[in-house]
Scaffold this active site. Structure first.
Site, PDB file in Angstrom:
ATOM      1  N   CYS A 175       0.863  20.571  30.299  1.00  8.61           N
ATOM      2  CA  CYS A 175      -0.675  20.732  29.839  1.00  8.61           C
ATOM      3  C   CYS A 175      -1.098  22.387  30.120  1.00  8.61           C
ATOM      4  O   CYS A 175      -0.599  22.975  30.572  1.00  8.61           O
ATOM      5  CB  CYS A 175      -1.530  19.837  31.524  1.00  8.61           C
ATOM      6  N   TRP A 213      -2.709  11.062  35.810  1.00  6.02           N
ATOM      7  CA  TRP A 213      -2.363  12.283  36.330  1.00  6.02           C
ATOM      8  C   TRP A 213      -1.305  11.680  37.454  1.00  6.02           C
ATOM      9  O   TRP A 213      -2.183  11.033  38.302  1.00  6.02           O
ATOM     10  CB  TRP A 213      -2.310  13.642  36.327  1.00  6.02           C
ATOM     11  N   THR A 239      -8.275  14.219  34.183  1.00  7.83           N
ATOM     12  CA  THR A 239      -7.430  15.385  33.360  1.00  7.83           C
ATOM     13  C   THR A 239      -7.277  16.293  34.145  1.00  7.83           C
ATOM     14  O   THR A 239      -7.529  16.493  35.585  1.00  7.83           O
ATOM     15  CB  THR A 239      -8.507  16.172  32.768  1.00  7.83           C
ATOM     16  N   TYR A 283      -3.478  20.553  18.285  1.00 12.25           N
ATOM     17  CA  TYR A 283      -4.411  18.796  18.622  1.00 12.25           C
ATOM     18  C   TYR A 283      -4.522  17.773  17.164  1.00 12.25           C
ATOM     19  O   TYR A 283      -4.501  16.257  17.004  1.00 12.25           O
ATOM     20  CB  TYR A 283      -5.102  18.744  19.475  1.00 12.25           C
TER      21      TYR A 283
END
Length: 331
Positions: A53, A86, A120, A184
């Site tokens: 990430c 995650w 996140t 993105y």
């Protein structure tokens, strides 16, 4: 590495719509005065990241540049995840050895049982309670620089010097909008129109950055700052992911002479290249974004040897760490 089932992957592209990132993060801060209930304290917190990430990669780099490894432990999630969370695929038993949890969402739900938004990274978890403190990634690295000074290593650089903060903030704002998030907005665009608008904005800003960096080594001032860290993590992923996977294909980074030399300069600086894992980067994007890459096939290329070639940027002067020193080499 655990493979996640295709039907358990989230959708990232909303048909006929431009991509809009949810930026409602947990804004609790860890500060010297403990104003939010979480005072700076060595050993109390765990930084949870994924090398895949770009937002988490910033925190990895800054933690290392400042020498906070002994003060803030780090848990590493695997590069792939499902729509829920995650996960700690890389640890024995797929459980974080400090937090004792298999999924990062467990730390979020510990504090917010009905947490409605995305799970996140990076996230900082309070080890005693097992609850997430913050996932506000832009603030996390600033606070590493300003609030954790008692635990910086000898020779730690000034990544957010007071006299340069207004300019750093100004540069960071446009780089975030057009580049960090711009890739993105290209990759997750739900219409041709929104894709082309994001594409034009991205490459216009990259041209602007090339002009800015043509005669100065770093983005702001003559040393590495927070601004360089934030741009680097996007540039590092450009040829491996964004050029093809996100259709950011006017040019490769390696075809943009100034930015390519700038990126190699940083990559070869302790703290940057040794905090970059291209295999995990590729595995994440190509396996997780199944609505963009339905097959889940991960490309073998590009050849990464060229990251180690001479960059020539030292001829522009500048002092990477200012009056400080580089971090000790890993391993």
């Amino acid at each position: 590495m655990t493979e996640k089932d295709t039907d358990q992957q989230a959708d990232y592209v909303e048909p006929n719509k431009a991509f809009e990132r949810d930026t409602r993060y947990i804004e609790t801060r860890i500060t010297r005065d403990g104003a939010d209930g979480f005072p700076v304290e060595a050993g109390r917190y765990r930084l949870v990241v994924a090398y895949a990430c770009p937002w988490a990669n910033r925190a990895i780099i800054v933690r290392r540049l400042l020498g906070l490894e002994d003060a803030i432990s780090m848990g590493v999630c695997g590069p792939t995840h499902d729509k829920r969370s995650w996960t700690f695929d890389l640890d024995p038993g797929e459980v974080d050895p400090v937090l004792g949890i298999p999924r990062l969402q467990d730390a979020y739900f510990k504090r917010f049982p009905d947490y409605p938004k995305g799970i996140t990274v990076p996230a900082i978890v309070d080890i005693p309670s097992g609850a997430v403190v913050t996932n506000d990634f832009p603030q996390i690295t600033i606070d590493f620089s300003l609030e954790w000074t008692d635990f910086h290593r000898d020779g730690a650089p000034q990544l957010y010097p007071e006299d340069l903060r207004p300019e750093i903030d100004e540069v960071n704002a446009v780089v975030y909008k057009d580049v960090n998030n711009g890739v993105y907005r290209c990759g997750f665009a739900g219409s041709q129109e929104s894709y082309e608008a994001a594409y034009d904005q991205l490459f216009s800003r990259l041209d602007w950055l090339s002009d800015r960096l043509a005669n100065q080594r770093y983005l702001v001032g003559d040393t590495i700052t927070e601004a360089d860290v934030r741009l680097f993590t996007t540039l590092a992923r450009f040829d491996a992911v964004y050029h093809g996977h996100f259709k950011c294909n006017r040019e490769k980074l390696s075809e943009m002479p100034v930015l390519w030399a700038y990126a190699r300069d940083l990559f070869q600086t302790p703290g940057f290249g040794d905090s970059t894992n291209f295999e995990q980067i590729k595995a994440h994007y190509y396996k997780v974004h199944r609505d963009v890459n339905p097959s889940g096939i991960v490309p073998k290329g590009p050849d990464l040897a060229n990251w180690h070639t001479p960059h020539g940027r030292d001829a522009l002067g500048g002092r990477p760490f200012g009056d400080g020193t580089p971090p000790v080499p890993l391993g």
